[in-house]
Motif scaffolding. Structure first.
Motif, PDB file in Angstrom:
ATOM      1  N   GLY A  67       0.804  -1.216   0.000  1.00 37.48           N
ATOM      2  CA  GLY A  67       0.000   0.000   0.000  1.00 37.48           C
ATOM      3  C   GLY A  67       0.837   1.265   0.000  1.00 37.48           C
TER       4      GLY A  67
ATOM      5  N   GLN B 192      -7.103  11.874  -3.665  1.00 40.30           N
ATOM      6  CA  GLN B 192      -7.665  10.726  -2.946  1.00 40.30           C
ATOM      7  C   GLN B 192      -8.713   9.988  -3.774  1.00 40.30           C
ATOM      8  OE1 GLN B 192      -5.865   9.959  -0.378  1.00 40.30           O
ATOM      9  NE2 GLN B 192      -4.835  11.903  -0.846  1.00 40.30           N
TER      10      GLN B 192
ATOM     11  N   ILE C  11      -7.387   6.648  -1.917  1.00 31.48           N
ATOM     12  CA  ILE C  11      -8.182   6.120  -0.811  1.00 31.48           C
ATOM     13  C   ILE C  11      -9.589   5.692  -1.255  1.00 31.48           C
ATOM     14  CG2 ILE C  11      -9.116   8.349  -0.037  1.00 31.48           C
ATOM     15  CD1 ILE C  11      -8.577   7.413   2.839  1.00 31.48           C
TER      16      ILE C  11
ATOM     17  N   GLU D 225     -12.116   2.041  -0.691  1.00 32.26           N
ATOM     18  CA  GLU D 225     -13.451   2.129  -0.095  1.00 32.26           C
ATOM     19  C   GLU D 225     -14.502   1.520  -1.016  1.00 32.26           C
ATOM     20  OE1 GLU D 225     -16.452   3.276   2.695  1.00 32.26           O
ATOM     21  OE2 GLU D 225     -14.312   2.853   2.815  1.00 32.26           O
TER      22      GLU D 225
ATOM     23  N   THR E 249      -0.516   9.179   3.440  1.00 36.84           N
ATOM     24  CA  THR E 249      -1.827   8.540   3.419  1.00 36.84           C
ATOM     25  C   THR E 249      -1.700   7.038   3.217  1.00 36.84           C
ATOM     26  OG1 THR E 249      -2.814  10.541   2.483  1.00 36.84           O
ATOM     27  CG2 THR E 249      -4.080   8.507   2.293  1.00 36.84           C
TER      28      THR E 249
ATOM     29  N   LEU F 212      -2.935   4.016   5.781  1.00 32.77           N
ATOM     30  CA  LEU F 212      -3.798   2.900   5.390  1.00 32.77           C
ATOM     31  C   LEU F 212      -3.197   1.557   5.779  1.00 32.77           C
ATOM     32  CD1 LEU F 212      -4.912   4.134   1.847  1.00 32.77           C
ATOM     33  CD2 LEU F 212      -6.248   4.182   3.959  1.00 32.77           C
ATOM     34  N   ASP F 213      -1.870   1.492   5.923  1.00 31.85           N
ATOM     35  CA  ASP F 213      -1.196   0.230   6.248  1.00 31.85           C
ATOM     36  C   ASP F 213      -0.986   0.024   7.747  1.00 31.85           C
ATOM     37  OD1 ASP F 213      -1.006  -0.549   3.622  1.00 31.85           O
ATOM     38  OD2 ASP F 213       1.031   0.205   3.339  1.00 31.85           O
TER      39      ASP F 213
ATOM     40  N   PRO G 232     -10.666   2.587  10.729  1.00 30.58           N
ATOM     41  CA  PRO G 232     -10.838   2.992   9.325  1.00 30.58           C
ATOM     42  C   PRO G 232     -11.248   4.439   9.124  1.00 30.58           C
ATOM     43  CG  PRO G 232     -12.587   1.497  10.029  1.00 30.58           C
ATOM     44  CD  PRO G 232     -11.558   1.478  11.095  1.00 30.58           C
TER      45      PRO G 232
ATOM     46  N   PRO H  83      -7.905   7.800   8.752  1.00 27.23           N
ATOM     47  CA  PRO H  83      -7.325   8.468   7.579  1.00 27.23           C
ATOM     48  C   PRO H  83      -8.244   9.518   6.972  1.00 27.23           C
ATOM     49  CG  PRO H  83      -6.943   6.106   7.469  1.00 27.23           C
ATOM     50  CD  PRO H  83      -7.895   6.334   8.591  1.00 27.23           C
TER      51      PRO H  83
END
Length: 422
Positions: free
Chosen positions: A68, A255, A259, A263, A390, A394-395, A400, A403
């Protein structure tokens, strides 16, 4: 039997959509041929670009097998090699003119897409991504600075506010961003290589069209000396403050590629809805950008327009953060993502034209290409750092929502950086 006279047709009241379309048509008809060509250029650029980019993160994570943080770094490098080096392309356009810089950028973009389609190792992917980004660092600031310059001339000639021309430029770009992901999603059924080759094909057409149509010497454009501009730029505190605020917007917009795909994958089990979310964003800009710009021009100055847009963008991150603990999936799970896209897009419609319109007022005379490139270069550096951070978030296994909340604070804080008008 005598025929009765036909009743006159009842007049139909124009709808808001009809009025908006009419205003776009009238504005377009009054533009110079050069401005029309440059605006259509943005349309073509984005069709080729967005046919590939929305699907890059998933390709890097699954087909290439990158971690990631590495995916975030690669996407950040792409943005930095593009936005971060805009200052180079802008300075070259000031020095040598728009046409040679645009043509060189198209050639490099074609080579980069072909290379990416065949890249199977991390080093090859990074090389292709850097080439793709640097190509845009050549052609985009050349085109954008000339559009801004022509928009100012159009305003001075009594055509109307420069933000209307820049809004049309944004609409053209988003129309390309609407078509591009749909084209890419269709070709993804074959494989990612087909997507990359299609993107390269679009730029082959762009290269041929500009070789034929773009003038060698643009009326009224004066080439400047190569040295001296960067020193005065780094001392321009008000301009650098605008760059930082614009960088916060660009980090948030990035994003969509970092990201948001995760999602969407979590809620729906596939990447298919991603193309439709991109289409939603582009459709909003195409249909409402000019009305939003006209509304903002009557009620907000450039500083307040950018500030309001940044707050809307922050709200988009908060929507997903608030819904994330519920763990919704399916259609209900996609609603927060759709809310994020809508608020981000509304914020973009306020920020992007206003920031471009503000640059000529802060730029040194004869250095518009340099300053147009510099605002993207500074923001590209912000995106490089922010995207890597970012990906790291996430890692780390944090809750959740974290971020999304962290990303929401960045545009809020950047509002305070905006310089005062004067």
């Amino acid at each position: 039997m005598t025929e009765q006279p036909a009743k006159p047709a009842k007049a139909t009241k124009p709808t808001k959509a009809t009025k908006a379309t009419g205003r776009r048509t009238r504005t377009w008809a009054r533009l110079s041929p050069l401005l029309r060509l440059l605006i259509l250029t943005q349309l073509a650029f984005n069709i080729g670009f967005f046919a590939v980019l929305p699907f890059l993160a998933e390709h890097l994570g699954t087909a290439i097998g990158l971690a990631g943080w590495m995916v975030g770094l690669v996407l950040g490098l792409r943005t930095f090699s593009q936005q971060g080096l805009f200052v180079v392309g802008g300075a070259l356009a000031d020095r040598y003119g728009v046409r040679p810089v645009v043509l060189a950028g198209c050639v490099l973009r074609i080579a980069g897409f072909v290379w990416l389609g065949y890249a199977a190792q991390p080093w090859a992917v990074i090389g292709a991504v850097l080439l793709i980004g640097f190509a845009a660092a050549l052609f985009s600031p050349a085109v954008e600075s000339e559009v801004v310059r022509q928009a100012v001339l159009w305003e001075e000639a009594g055509g109307g506010s420069r933000t209307r021309v820049l809004a049309l430029f944004t609409v053209a770009g988003q129309a390309g961003a609407f078509v591009g992901p749909l084209l890419g999603a269709t070709l993804l059924e074959v494989d990612f290589r087909a997507v990359c080759l299609a993107g390269a094909g679009v730029f082959v057409l762009v290269l041929a069209g500009h070789f034929r149509l773009l003038p060698q010497h643009l009326p009224g454009r004066v080439r400047v000396r190569a040295r001296g501009g960067l020193r005065s730029l780094t001392r321009n505190g008000r301009f650098l403050a605008l760059c930082c605020a614009y960088g916060a917007y660009l980090l948030a917009y990035n994003q969509l590629y970092l990201i948001l795909p995760g999602e969407v994958e979590r809620t729906s089990g596939s990447q298919a809805p991603l193309a439709w979310l991109f289409a939603l964003s582009s459709l909003l800009v195409v249909t409402t950008q000019l009305p939003v710009t006209r509304w903002a021009a009557h009620r907000l100055d450039l500083r307040r327009s950018i500030g309001a847009g940044l707050l809307l963008i922050a709200g988009g991150f908060v929507v997903v953060a608030a819904a994330r603990p519920a763990g919704w999936t399916g259609t209900a799970g996609l609603l927060p993502a759709a809310g994020f896209v809508v608020l981000l897009t509304l914020g973009q419609m306020l920020v992007a034209p206003a920031a471009r319109a503000w640059v000529p007022d802060l730029a040194e005379e004869g250095r518009l290409g340099l300053y147009t490139g510099a605002i993207s270069s500074v923001s590209g550096l912000i995106v490089l750092i922010g995207s890597s951070a970012t990906g790291f978030l996430l890692d780390t296994g944090l809750p959740p929502a974290v971020p999304w909340l962290v990303l929401a604070t960045i545009p809020v804080a950047s509002v305070a950086l905006l310089p005062r008008r004067g």
